[in-house]
Write a protein that holds these residues in place. Structure first.
Motif, mmCIF file in Angstrom:
data_model
loop_
_atom_site.group_PDB
_atom_site.id
_atom_site.type_symbol
_atom_site.label_atom_id
_atom_site.label_comp_id
_atom_site.label_asym_id
_atom_site.label_seq_id
_atom_site.Cartn_x
_atom_site.Cartn_y
_atom_site.Cartn_z
ATOM 1 N N SER A 263 0.858 -1.187 0.000
ATOM 2 C CA SER A 263 0.000 0.000 0.000
ATOM 3 C C SER A 263 0.895 1.239 0.000
ATOM 4 N N ARG A 264 0.412 2.329 -0.620
ATOM 5 C CA ARG A 264 1.122 3.613 -0.533
ATOM 6 C C ARG A 264 0.969 4.158 0.883
ATOM 7 N N ILE A 265 1.950 4.917 1.323
ATOM 8 C CA ILE A 265 1.909 5.512 2.662
ATOM 9 C C ILE A 265 1.480 6.962 2.534
ATOM 10 N N GLY A 266 0.221 7.219 2.892
ATOM 11 C CA GLY A 266 -0.322 8.571 2.837
ATOM 12 C C GLY A 266 -0.123 9.193 1.470
ATOM 13 N N THR A 267 0.353 10.453 1.501
ATOM 14 C CA THR A 267 0.631 11.176 0.255
ATOM 15 C C THR A 267 2.121 11.169 -0.063
ATOM 16 N N HIS A 268 2.887 10.404 0.686
ATOM 17 C CA HIS A 268 4.333 10.392 0.538
ATOM 18 C C HIS A 268 4.749 9.410 -0.561
ATOM 19 N N PRO A 269 5.900 9.618 -1.160
ATOM 20 C CA PRO A 269 6.374 8.701 -2.212
ATOM 21 C C PRO A 269 6.998 7.433 -1.627
ATOM 22 N N LEU A 270 6.226 6.788 -0.771
ATOM 23 C CA LEU A 270 6.686 5.588 -0.082
ATOM 24 C C LEU A 270 5.680 4.462 -0.293
ATOM 25 N N VAL A 271 6.173 3.234 -0.294
ATOM 26 C CA VAL A 271 5.332 2.041 -0.409
ATOM 27 C C VAL A 271 5.663 1.112 0.754
ATOM 28 N N ALA A 272 4.633 0.710 1.492
ATOM 29 C CA ALA A 272 4.807 -0.252 2.585
ATOM 30 C C ALA A 272 4.361 -1.629 2.107
ATOM 31 N N THR A 273 5.034 -2.646 2.587
ATOM 32 C CA THR A 273 4.685 -4.007 2.177
ATOM 33 C C THR A 273 4.832 -4.974 3.347
ATOM 34 N N VAL A 274 3.949 -5.963 3.360
ATOM 35 C CA VAL A 274 4.012 -7.067 4.318
ATOM 36 C C VAL A 274 4.123 -8.348 3.503
ATOM 37 N N VAL A 275 5.127 -9.164 3.819
ATOM 38 C CA VAL A 275 5.372 -10.392 3.067
ATOM 39 C C VAL A 275 5.247 -11.589 4.009
ATOM 40 N N VAL A 276 4.370 -12.527 3.640
ATOM 41 C CA VAL A 276 4.217 -13.776 4.395
ATOM 42 C C VAL A 276 4.627 -14.919 3.477
ATOM 43 N N PRO A 277 5.628 -15.719 3.831
ATOM 44 C CA PRO A 277 6.038 -16.841 2.969
ATOM 45 C C PRO A 277 4.874 -17.781 2.689
ATOM 46 N N THR A 278 4.792 -18.222 1.448
ATOM 47 C CA THR A 278 3.706 -19.161 1.113
ATOM 48 C C THR A 278 3.831 -20.460 1.905
ATOM 49 N N GLN A 279 5.058 -20.812 2.285
ATOM 50 C CA GLN A 279 5.232 -22.011 3.101
ATOM 51 C C GLN A 279 4.580 -21.839 4.464
ATOM 52 N N ALA A 280 4.647 -20.615 5.026
ATOM 53 C CA ALA A 280 3.988 -20.349 6.300
ATOM 54 C C ALA A 280 2.476 -20.480 6.162
ATOM 55 N N ILE A 281 1.956 -20.046 5.009
ATOM 56 C CA ILE A 281 0.510 -20.210 4.784
ATOM 57 C C ILE A 281 0.177 -21.689 4.640
ATOM 58 N N ALA A 282 1.035 -22.416 3.908
ATOM 59 C CA ALA A 282 0.788 -23.853 3.735
ATOM 60 C C ALA A 282 0.802 -24.580 5.073
ATOM 61 N N ASP A 283 1.649 -24.109 6.002
ATOM 62 C CA ASP A 283 1.717 -24.757 7.317
ATOM 63 C C ASP A 283 0.421 -24.617 8.087
ATOM 64 N N LEU A 284 -0.414 -23.641 7.703
ATOM 65 C CA LEU A 284 -1.695 -23.459 8.387
ATOM 66 C C LEU A 284 -2.725 -24.507 7.995
ATOM 67 N N TRP A 285 -2.627 -25.000 6.739
ATOM 68 C CA TRP A 285 -3.671 -25.917 6.277
ATOM 69 C C TRP A 285 -3.142 -27.282 5.852
ATOM 70 N N TRP A 286 -1.875 -27.363 5.444
ATOM 71 C CA TRP A 286 -1.377 -28.612 4.895
ATOM 72 C C TRP A 286 -1.364 -29.768 5.898
ATOM 73 N N PRO A 287 -0.939 -29.590 7.174
ATOM 74 C CA PRO A 287 -0.970 -30.735 8.109
ATOM 75 C C PRO A 287 -2.362 -31.343 8.260
ATOM 76 N N ARG A 288 -3.375 -30.480 8.384
ATOM 77 C CA ARG A 288 -4.747 -31.006 8.490
ATOM 78 C C ARG A 288 -5.183 -31.657 7.188
ATOM 79 N N ALA A 289 -4.786 -31.039 6.077
ATOM 80 C CA ALA A 289 -5.123 -31.641 4.777
ATOM 81 C C ALA A 289 -4.467 -33.004 4.628
ATOM 82 N N LEU A 290 -3.241 -33.127 5.126
ATOM 83 C CA LEU A 290 -2.534 -34.409 5.044
ATOM 84 C C LEU A 290 -3.245 -35.468 5.873
ATOM 85 N N VAL A 291 -3.724 -35.073 7.063
ATOM 86 C CA VAL A 291 -4.472 -36.023 7.903
ATOM 87 C C VAL A 291 -5.736 -36.477 7.181
ATOM 88 N N ILE A 292 -6.437 -35.512 6.582
ATOM 89 C CA ILE A 292 -7.653 -35.863 5.840
ATOM 90 C C ILE A 292 -7.315 -36.793 4.679
#
Length: 507
Positions: A263-292
């Protein structure tokens, strides 16, 4: 079934297999949808949390910059006030630099002249001997009048070599000529400390950078990445497709695939970003999916195994039923087959004759009966023995098998040396002609018979065509009478029932 031939699955076995396959597909499909829903929910959840975190980062950075900019504007306004030049140095410093400039994480504010030399310092009445003539913020303000607040490239400050972000505003004379710069700094470590309390986890990355590509802050801290030019990243241009957005890409400072929320930061020439590794997202659902997946695989394997067991049992029962049916057919065939000649027996003749007679009476179709037996057969047995006599009967049976056109026509052994032939669709004269061919075929065998006229085995034949209103017994009696008439006339001949046309003897 021939040895080695493949047995086709029974209908019940195929139905069972189809039902289990369908059930397995349904369970697998439902499980797949559940897993996909779990994956989608995990991505949506991380996306929402990342967006909330990004909004907090944007608000936090924008607020700190705005507050610090107020201090910079206050210094600029104070330096433009001629009354301040005439007051004592200590009082002049207190008026120019308010307390907000000394808040935690905010560095000193300096006023630089047109040569980049500090002439006012928020930390000392006598300014420190600091010069920034080559800094990008100084050159930018010197070259341009319309910059306003300028957020410069990150700098290392001495002593300690801390990374800071310079914020600056232009000083100008009354005629607009460049008079210098008011610059302050924000410690990058300050932002790292703030962001560490917002992080989603150890693997989450929070950063903001200038639109020109220089990385300003990255949390967790990676000093070698500060100031790095991000424009070489393949995904850099995607940060400017919208004011805010989300995409998946491989990081530039770390080669890890992640979900980028920006997202842009206010009216300033800056961009903020949040990065979450896809592996971290996979860790949320893959273990349960594996059990299923394991449970569903176990369930499906069990169903398939049970199906195979049931299929084998059904096939075993099917084979047993087929063997029983085959045995029954064999028994039925044996019950209607003459064991000596291989022709059908008297029982089969009676059933077939009754059926054909009934059909003839119903449809008006023709039906003829031929009765025949070997001439002087008892004398043959007495002369050559019963084994030879049996061979004669088998020879006559082979002639009938060649002469009678199955399956419509039927040849039977009805007892002893007597045989019968049923000819549906044949009139009396046609039946006589067929009987004559049979007689000649037997004669051509030339089986020696010293006790018979001519010295060979011969047969006599009687023919009767079914007449209107006659019973089966009456037709049989008529054919039998014709047979005895053939015997009386000298044997080796065909005779049509009395009162009908007779066949001639062929020598």
């Amino acid at each position: 079934m021939q040895p080695g031939s493949r047995r086709r699955p029974s209908a019940a076995s195929r139905t069972l297999a189809g039902a289990i396959v369908a059930a397995t597909l349904v369970i697998g499909g439902a499980s797949g949808l559940t897993v996909m829903q779990m994956r989608r929910s995990a991505w949506e959840q991380v996306g929402r949390v990342s967006q909330n975190l990004l909004e907090s980062v944007e608000h936090m950075v924008d607020r700190n910059i705005e507050l610090y900019d107020l201090s910079l504007q206050g210094v600029v306004d104070g330096l433009h006030d001629p009354e301040i030049d005439g007051i004592a140095p200590a009082l002049r410093q207190a008026v120019l630099f308010d307390r907000s400039a000394t808040a935690k994480g905010l560095g000193a504010i300096l006023a630089l002249d047109a040569q980049g030399q500090a002439f006012a310092d928020s930390t000392a009445i006598v300014p420190r001997r600091l010069r920034f003539p080559d800094a990008d913020f100084f050159r930018t303000h010197k070259e341009r009048e319309d910059v306003g607040l300028y957020i410069g490239k990150p700098l290392r400050m001495t002593p300690g070599g801390r990374w800071v972000i310079p914020l600056s505003r232009r000083l100008a004379y009354a005629d607009g000529a460049f008079a210098g710069v008011v610059v302050g700094t924000i410690d990058i470590g300050y932002f790292n400390a703030l962001f560490s309390r917002l992080s989603l986890g150890d693997r989450t990355r929070i950063a903001f950078f200038r639109e020109s590509g220089e990385l300003l802050v990255r949390s967790p801290m990676m000093e070698e990445a500060i100031g790095k030019d991000l424009t070489a990243a393949p995904h850099f241009r995607r940060f400017f497709e919208h004011r805010a957005g989300r995409f998946v890409a491989t990081g530039y400072t770390e080669a890890v695939e992640g979900l980028f929320s920006y997202s842009r930061i206010g009216t300033h020439p800056l961009v903020a970003t949040v990065v979450v590794p896809t592996q971290a997202i996979a860790d949320l659902w893959w273990p349960r999916a594996l059990v299923i997946a394991v449970l569903v695989s176990f369930l499906c394997a069990g169903m398939i195994g049970l199906t195979l067991v049931l299929q084998r049992e059904l096939e075993r029962r099917t084979r047993a039923e087929e063997r029983a049916l085959a045995a029954n057919r064999d028994l039925a065939r044996l019950a209607q087959t003459d064991g000596l000649t291989g022709l059908t027996n008297r029982r089969h003749f009676d059933e077939t004759f009754a059926r054909m007679h009934e059909d003839s009476a119903r449809t008006g179709g023709r039906l003829s009966l031929v009765l025949l037996d070997a001439d002087r057969f008892k004398r043959y047995n007495d002369t050559y023995g019963h084994l030879a006599g049996d061979e004669v009967l088998r020879a006559v049976a082979r002639v009938l098998q060649r002469q009678v056109r199955a399956p419509a026509e039927t040849a039977c052994r009805i007892g002893g040396e007597e045989f019968a032939v049923l000819l549906p669709g044949s009139s009396g004269p046609a039946a006589v002609a067929r009987a004559e061919r049979i007689r000649r075929a037997v004669a051509r065998l030339q089986i020696p018979h010293v006790g018979n006229e001519g010295g060979f085995v011969t047969v006599s034949l009687g023919v009767a065509e079914v007449g209107g209103g006659e019973t089966g017994g009456q037709v049989f009696s008529a054919a039998d009478a014709a047979l005895y008439e053939a015997k009386r006339q000298g044997r080796d001949r065909v005779v049509l029932r009395p009162g009908r046309e007779a066949g001639a003897r062929v020598a």
